[in-house]
Design a protein around this motif. Structure first.
Motif, PDB file in Angstrom:
ATOM      1  N   ILE A 147       0.844  -1.200   0.000  1.00 43.91           N
ATOM      2  CA  ILE A 147       0.000   0.000   0.000  1.00 43.91           C
ATOM      3  C   ILE A 147       0.875   1.246   0.000  1.00 43.91           C
ATOM      4  O   ILE A 147       0.656   2.188  -0.773  1.00 43.91           O
ATOM      5  CB  ILE A 147      -0.947  -0.016   1.213  1.00 43.91           C
ATOM      6  N   HIS A 153      -3.915  -2.733  -7.275  1.00 40.09           N
ATOM      7  CA  HIS A 153      -4.794  -3.852  -6.947  1.00 40.09           C
ATOM      8  C   HIS A 153      -4.699  -4.879  -8.089  1.00 40.09           C
ATOM      9  O   HIS A 153      -4.567  -4.502  -9.251  1.00 40.09           O
ATOM     10  CB  HIS A 153      -6.248  -3.390  -6.823  1.00 40.09           C
ATOM     11  N   PRO A 157     -11.552  -3.641  -6.408  1.00 34.37           N
ATOM     12  CA  PRO A 157     -12.030  -3.728  -5.027  1.00 34.37           C
ATOM     13  C   PRO A 157     -13.564  -3.762  -4.978  1.00 34.37           C
ATOM     14  O   PRO A 157     -14.247  -3.418  -5.944  1.00 34.37           O
ATOM     15  CB  PRO A 157     -11.485  -2.460  -4.369  1.00 34.37           C
ATOM     16  N   THR A 307     -11.781  -1.768   6.540  1.00 39.43           N
ATOM     17  CA  THR A 307     -11.082  -2.044   5.286  1.00 39.43           C
ATOM     18  C   THR A 307     -10.299  -3.337   5.440  1.00 39.43           C
ATOM     19  O   THR A 307      -9.589  -3.521   6.433  1.00 39.43           O
ATOM     20  CB  THR A 307     -10.125  -0.891   4.926  1.00 39.43           C
ATOM     21  N   ALA A 309      -7.463  -5.349   3.633  1.00 39.64           N
ATOM     22  CA  ALA A 309      -6.409  -5.392   2.617  1.00 39.64           C
ATOM     23  C   ALA A 309      -5.776  -6.773   2.615  1.00 39.64           C
ATOM     24  O   ALA A 309      -5.481  -7.323   3.678  1.00 39.64           O
ATOM     25  CB  ALA A 309      -5.362  -4.321   2.902  1.00 39.64           C
ATOM     26  N   SER A 343     -12.724  -3.688   0.324  1.00 41.45           N
ATOM     27  CA  SER A 343     -11.597  -4.599   0.113  1.00 41.45           C
ATOM     28  C   SER A 343     -10.464  -3.880  -0.606  1.00 41.45           C
ATOM     29  O   SER A 343     -10.678  -2.939  -1.379  1.00 41.45           O
ATOM     30  CB  SER A 343     -12.034  -5.820  -0.700  1.00 41.45           C
ATOM     31  N   LYS A 344      -9.235  -4.341  -0.328  1.00 37.20           N
ATOM     32  CA  LYS A 344      -8.050  -3.879  -1.035  1.00 37.20           C
ATOM     33  C   LYS A 344      -7.236  -5.105  -1.453  1.00 37.20           C
ATOM     34  O   LYS A 344      -6.389  -5.573  -0.694  1.00 37.20           O
ATOM     35  CB  LYS A 344      -7.196  -2.970  -0.144  1.00 37.20           C
ATOM     36  N   MET A 346      -4.338  -6.396  -2.822  1.00 39.73           N
ATOM     37  CA  MET A 346      -3.056  -5.803  -3.163  1.00 39.73           C
ATOM     38  C   MET A 346      -2.131  -6.767  -3.897  1.00 39.73           C
ATOM     39  O   MET A 346      -1.955  -7.921  -3.500  1.00 39.73           O
ATOM     40  CB  MET A 346      -2.337  -5.318  -1.902  1.00 39.73           C
TER      41      MET A 346
END
Length: 784
Positions: A147, A153, A157, A307, A309, A343-344, A346
């Protein structure tokens, strides 16, 4: 043919709702169960091995494979340029996962080339002789670092939202923020990845693959070969475990074996060592969950902004639906009046993470349970009180963050029954008394609930097919689209079929899953194997029975309602025929005794863009009470007792269901306590063998382990025999172990401070939490 009414049994042997042994249990125990590596190899079979990158992120500046080609026994060396079709096996269709890397490597251990030799040992030794030049690039392995570094991503998301979160947080009498790190997990199946490809005529190839998704392997192999799906047949008799790790990760091995087999016109088998298997293949996603929660003095949550991630790895794989499902289960059993979940997914320079039992649901649920625990410690209350205060209820408190109404809610009854039957309140009081006088060992207890949605969130996957043949002698052949990985799917589907025809279970023979018999199958995943394939098999049986009833009605001049299938017989009016005799008559009457069954889950829909719909057909519920003891000088602990009450609807096979619950609990306990993935500063996975990666041992099991089924439950939806799925839901029951460890640690500061244990709560993390709370408690004690 019998013209009289012989005595018949009053019931069949091994139908639905009865305990029957796994159909291959005796073979598993005796070692006679055939896996791919046990199969006789065709004459001249060659063996493959993969050459891996030793950089986490780099451009490939040179690739000298001449020493590999010159090695003993080497027949062929493959690179990405040798892929005849498309050098991609991405299940998401994003074209981001090459069969073999070209130009750039994106994680340490990424396959760059494949060696095909006369023996596996020759291929393995030759693969180490490559000379690869690199230009190193910056890499990240951690979610937070990704991040901060502005990594993209890997997929779009998702946001779920209901109510006014900002206003809810602002108006809440109490508010707190926090975060939890949730570790990943290796599948550690007993049988590693393996594929054997046997070339056929023209562009045809048959692939034996250890996969949960034969149709996807079929499509990916065809894609890589540059041919069409009907040229590729994929077969699976059984797997030695899958747990989601063989939903997409089998594609690469199958594609490489098939490419080599077609190039050389010889059978090719590929099976990596355990170390390489663990390095090459994806894991459960690591998550970091950040939360901001507002609540009142009674502990009722008024607003939640969270959140999630995830460390997804270098490509998309299944990270989209996995991170989606994490959000779907962040509510668990709790109603949030105002909620926003984001959502993230990554990208990181690690192996692309993938499906694992629960498919993101466990990570989301653990994040939600951490919020409950935080509220409880902030108020000085038993977390169970806070759980009950926030349970879904009637109208006005029955809508999920994704706008599905919870209309089959039984969690309050499950929790109350378990709380009473385990004497939870008295035991908790006794543990608190014990902790007041125990200088070293501290104990903890927790009761946590589970609500788990059942269905693929990709709606089109909620379909299945089955092929049923009834032979002249009354024996029955069953083939369906599901795969057997030890969970007992074949046994349950056969039980459903036996119940439909009212014949003994040993009348039915189950054959290997193959794309040549049942096409376009969905993965055996999402706990839906029995739900989907059982209904498809039942549908095939019903088609055949309809024909048989019509035949009997016409031949014997009786109304259709006077034709009845009873245990191992068919009653036609006043005549009773043994099942084989009746089938012989039908064959002579030229009645079709074969049918392709089909089933699609009804009443489900999902609009991802709007974050609204009914993605789940129903929910499975459960609860567990866990009690632990912790040595505060070392951080070591043991699980003293576990009690589980779990909902499987009307169980198709209680023994298999209890086995799944026990196995899921221990596996989930491993995820939360001992199984830790670790990358070094060069991006190398260091936990890639049993010596460095600790799955639960027999000695780690709960000292007392009681598992009961909620035998009063029945699925309100017309699922197969009103049963419920059992594969994934019990995996989250051991959240109670983590929470019990948290209580033991919190006793250091007289339960005034949330322990905030990250997962896995290894002894090291437990010890560090103990020391942290000691330091935090001193100012509180001094202040009185």
């Amino acid at each position: 043919m019998s013209q009289h009414r012989p005595r018949s049994k009053t019931s069949i042997s091994g139908g639905a709702h009865t305990t029957r042994a796994h159909d291959s249990a005796h073979k598993h125990v005796t070692g006679s169960a055939d896996y791919i590596d046990d199969m006789p190899e065709p004459e001249g079979t060659l063996h493959g091995y993969l050459g891996l990158s030793d950089r986490a992120h780099a451009k490939i500046t040179s690739l000298d494979l001449d020493p590999v080609r010159a090695s003993d026994g080497v027949v062929l060396v493959l690179t990405g340029a040798d892929v005849p079709g498309v050098n991609d096996i991405s299940p998401s269709g994003r074209n981001d996962e090459p069969v073999l890397a070209e130009n750039e490597v994106l994680f340490h251990g990424q396959p760059v080339f494949a060696v095909i030799a006369r023996t596996r040992d020759q291929a393995r030794r030759a693969a180490r002789k490559a000379k690869i030049g690199y230009e190193d690039l910056a890499h990240v392995t951690d979610v937070r670092d990704a991040i901060d570094a502005g990594y993209p991503h890997v997929t779009d998301p998702l946001k779920l939202e209901r109510g006014d979160v900002a206003a809810g947080l602002a108006a809440a009498p109490r508010r707190l923020k926090g975060a939890i790190r949730i570790g990943g997990q290796d599948h550690f199946y007993l049988e590693g990845h393996i594929a054997m490809a046997i070339p056929g005529e023209d562009d045809e190839v048959t692939v034996w693959s250890s996969t949960q998704h034969p149709s996807e392997v079929q499509h990916m192999v065809a894609h890589a070969l540059g041919t069409v799906s009907n040229a590729v047949t994929v077969q699976v008799r059984r797997m030695g475990g899958g747990f989601g790790g063989k939903e997409t990760q089998s594609n690469q091995f199958a594609a490489i074996a098939a490419i080599a087999a077609k190039k050389l016109n010889r059978a090719v088998k590929i099976r990596p060592d355990r170390d390489d298997d663990m390095t090459i293949t994806g894991k459960r996603h690591d998550f970091v969950a950040d939360y901001d929660v507002g609540f009142d003095d009674s502990g009722v949550i008024q607003a939640l902004d969270a959140t999630f991630a995830a460390r997804c790895g270098f490509s998309s794989d299944l990270s989209g639906p996995v991170t989606d499902r994490a959000l779907f289960h962040a509510d668990n059993c709790y109603f949030y009046e105002n909620v926003r979940l984001v959502s993230k997914p990554m990208m990181t320079n690690t192996v692309s993470n993938t499906a694992f039992r629960g498919f993101g649901g466990p990570q989301g649920m653990l994040g939600g349970e951490r919020v409950i625990e935080e509220v409880a410690y902030a108020l000085g209350r038993d977390p169970l009180e806070i759980r009950k205060a926030n349970f879904y209820g009637g109208p006005g408190r029955d809508l999920t963050p994704y706008h599905q109404t919870v209309n089959d809610n039984i969690i309050a009854r499950v929790v109350e029954e378990l709380e009473v039957s385990t004497d939870y309140q008295a035991r908790r009081a006794e543990i608190i008394d014990f902790n007041e006088t125990s200088p070293v060992v501290r104990r903890g207890i927790a009761l946590t609930p589970v609500k788990f949605g059942i269905s693929f969130t990709a709606t089109w996957y909620n379909q299945a097919g089955a092929l049923v043949h009834v032979y002249q002698d009354g024996s029955i052949h069953l083939n369906h689209g599901g795969t057997e990985m030890g969970q007992g799917l074949n046994t349950k589907v056969a039980q459903v079929l036996a119940e439909e025809f009212q014949v003994d279970l040993d009348t039915i023979r189950i054959t290997a899953t193959t794309t040549g018999k049942v096409p376009n199958t969905s993965a055996t995943a999402a706990s839906s194997g029995t739900d989907l394939n059982g209904m498809a098999a039942a549908n095939a049986a019903q088609q055949i029975k309809t024909r048989l009833i019509g035949f009997a009605s016409e031949k014997f001049g009786v109304p259709p309602e006077q034709v009845e299938f009873i245990p191992n017989h068919v009653r036609v009016g006043n005549e009773l025929f043994p099942f084989p005799d009746f089938i012989k008559l039908a064959y002579q009457g030229r009645i079709q005794l074969s049918a392709a069954g089909f089933y699609k889950t009804p009443d489900i829909h999902w609009d991802r863009a709007k974050g609204k719909g009914r993605p789940f057909y129903y929910y499975a519920y459960g609860a567990a009470v866990s009690e632990v003891s912790v040595d505060t000088l070392t951080g070591e602990y043991q699980v003293d007792r576990v009690d589980v009450l779990h909902d499987v609807g009307r169980s198709l096979n209680p023994a298999l269901d209890i086995g799944q619950i026990e196995g899921a609990f221990v596996q989930g306990m491993g995820w939360l306590t001992t199984e830790e993935l670790w990358w070094d500063d060069k991006g190398r996975l260091r936990t890639h063998a049993p010596s460095t990666y600790k799955i639960p041992l027999a000695s780690d099991r709960p000292r007392i382990f009681n598992v009961r089924l909620a035998d009063w439950s029945e699925n309100r939806e017309p699922t197969v025999r009103r049963s419920k799925a059992v594969g994934e839901p019990p995996f989250m029951l051991p959240i109670s172990v983590l929470e019990a460890l948290g209580m033991a640690v919190a006793s250091i500061a007289d339960y005034r401070i949330s322990p905030r244990l990250d997962a896995p709560a290894t002894p090291e993390r437990v010890l560090m939490a103990v020391e942290r709370l000691k330091a935090m408690a001193e100012p509180l004690d001094e202040a009185g």
